[in-house]
Enzyme design. Sequence first.
Site, mmCIF file in Angstrom:
data_model
loop_
_atom_site.group_PDB
_atom_site.id
_atom_site.type_symbol
_atom_site.label_atom_id
_atom_site.label_comp_id
_atom_site.label_asym_id
_atom_site.label_seq_id
_atom_site.Cartn_x
_atom_site.Cartn_y
_atom_site.Cartn_z
ATOM 1 N N PHE A 128 0.810 -1.264 0.134
ATOM 2 C CA PHE A 128 0.252 -0.173 -0.044
ATOM 3 C C PHE A 128 1.008 1.070 0.089
ATOM 4 C CE2 PHE A 128 -2.410 3.400 1.547
ATOM 5 C CZ PHE A 128 -3.647 3.301 0.892
ATOM 6 N N ASP B 136 9.245 2.240 1.268
ATOM 7 C CA ASP B 136 8.154 3.263 1.738
ATOM 8 C C ASP B 136 8.044 2.796 3.416
ATOM 9 O OD1 ASP B 136 5.826 4.126 2.737
ATOM 10 O OD2 ASP B 136 4.686 3.397 0.950
ATOM 11 N N LYS C 116 3.134 10.029 8.177
ATOM 12 C CA LYS C 116 2.562 9.650 9.412
ATOM 13 C C LYS C 116 3.265 10.183 10.623
ATOM 14 C CE LYS C 116 0.387 5.493 7.615
ATOM 15 N NZ LYS C 116 -1.088 5.859 7.808
HETATM 16 N N1 PMP Z 1 2.516 4.049 2.427
HETATM 17 C C1 PMP Z 1 2.316 3.401 3.482
HETATM 18 C C2 PMP Z 1 3.043 2.121 3.692
HETATM 19 C C3 PMP Z 1 0.917 3.540 4.273
HETATM 20 O O1 PMP Z 1 0.761 2.868 5.330
HETATM 21 C C4 PMP Z 1 0.055 4.849 3.712
HETATM 22 C C5 PMP Z 1 -1.081 5.003 4.660
HETATM 23 N N2 PMP Z 1 -1.884 4.177 5.269
HETATM 24 C C6 PMP Z 1 0.535 5.600 2.681
HETATM 25 C C7 PMP Z 1 1.721 5.108 2.155
HETATM 26 C C8 PMP Z 1 -0.301 6.979 2.332
HETATM 27 O O2 PMP Z 1 -0.145 7.694 3.338
HETATM 28 P P1 PMP Z 1 -1.039 8.903 3.234
HETATM 29 O O3 PMP Z 1 -2.282 8.588 3.585
HETATM 30 O O4 PMP Z 1 -0.467 10.091 4.275
HETATM 31 O O5 PMP Z 1 -1.305 9.565 1.967
#
Ligand code: PMP
Length: 388
Positions: free
Chosen positions: A129, A214, A243
């Site tokens: 994700f 990521d 985050k």
């Molecule tokens: N990458 C990862 C690993 C995530 O867990 C998330 C959000 N759950 C995102 C990207 C996307 O981040 P945002 O919601 O701040 O766009």
Amino acid sequence: MSLTERWPNAVMNTYGAPALALVKGDGAVLTAEDGKSYVDFIGGVAVNALGHAHAAVVAAVSEQIATLGHVSNLYAHPRAVELAERLLALAGRPGRVFFSNSGAEANEAAFKLSRRTGRTRVVAAEGGFHGRTMGALALTGQPAKQEPFKPLPGDVEHVPYGDVEALADAVDDSTAMVLLEPIQGENGVVVPPPGYLSAAREITARHGALLVLDEVQTGIGRTGHWFACQTEGVEPDAITLAKGLGGGLPLGALLAFGDAATLLQPGMHATTFGGNPVCCAAGLAVLDTIESEGLLDRVKRLGERLRRGIEGLGSPAVSHVRGAGLLLGIVLTAPVSADLAAKLKDVGFLAQAVQPDVLRIAPPYVLTDEQADAFVAALDTVLGEALS
Ligand code: PMP
């Protein structure tokens, strides 16, 4: 009318019906509109490293907004420089930082940066994700989320996560970047076999492809290390963050190292609010507090305490606990996570049914031992009810 009733008629219904309306947060405790309080084991989905209303973040943000709020990225300002320098020092490698407002945007920046290699192919992981904007969604390996929005941009192949051979087969001399999470958070806190990231580093290096990790969910101490890749000593070409970095404010970052740091040149990428002084001040307060309060050790210790406690219950409904530090997936023997989350909420704990058979917990690092133990006791009770 309550807030939960008003919400779906005013806020676009992309999240479904909210279970609760929250009006106040303090440390690891949240208060709902009806005055009932909850211990926060979701932490804004791995966001609230320092918990709610931490004095250091409140002071840093208040002071910064009163001194210098938004400035255009046409001009330098102290907080962005300081935060970029700190992040690179924590990564232990020279590089450059691009600041964004979210995790999706940090990954969009990585996607664009990868195109600057002159190659276009991307290899990412099934179940991964990376966000919901179109580019980040193309990188995401979850077909159900992608299907309604096709065609998605880019030439992206998804390979089974944790499978070194599949990765080696997919990566070739036309691959611009391999994008992986060190632990797949949204997919249910899925941990790859030991050595997977090191193998990914070796495979990408062999083909001159970038390795981008990521760490939006795993970064900034969540696993007990500043960055999860440091657990295995893996050195990616870039790391994306969000985050936990902003202490509750919208702040993301792309850290690019070595040659990757100069691939994006003036005029190639921008965002108005990225790296604004207020969010960067919050980010600096987060880093300072993690250091001054020894929170990395605390994350490791609390994570072990929770894991031992939960596995120690010996419940036939729990298969095992996976994850690292304070990013844990309680893997169940039946698809009852939504029922468990609802029952936990009734007794004052917020956890998330991230998969039908996985309950995710990602509490703030300031959680107390007593709060951790109380969660384990509550889980024991609701597991018993779930089985009866
Ligand atoms: N990458 C990862 C690993 C995530 O867990 C998330 C959000 N759950 C995102 C990207 C996307 O981040 P945002 O919601 O701040 O766009």
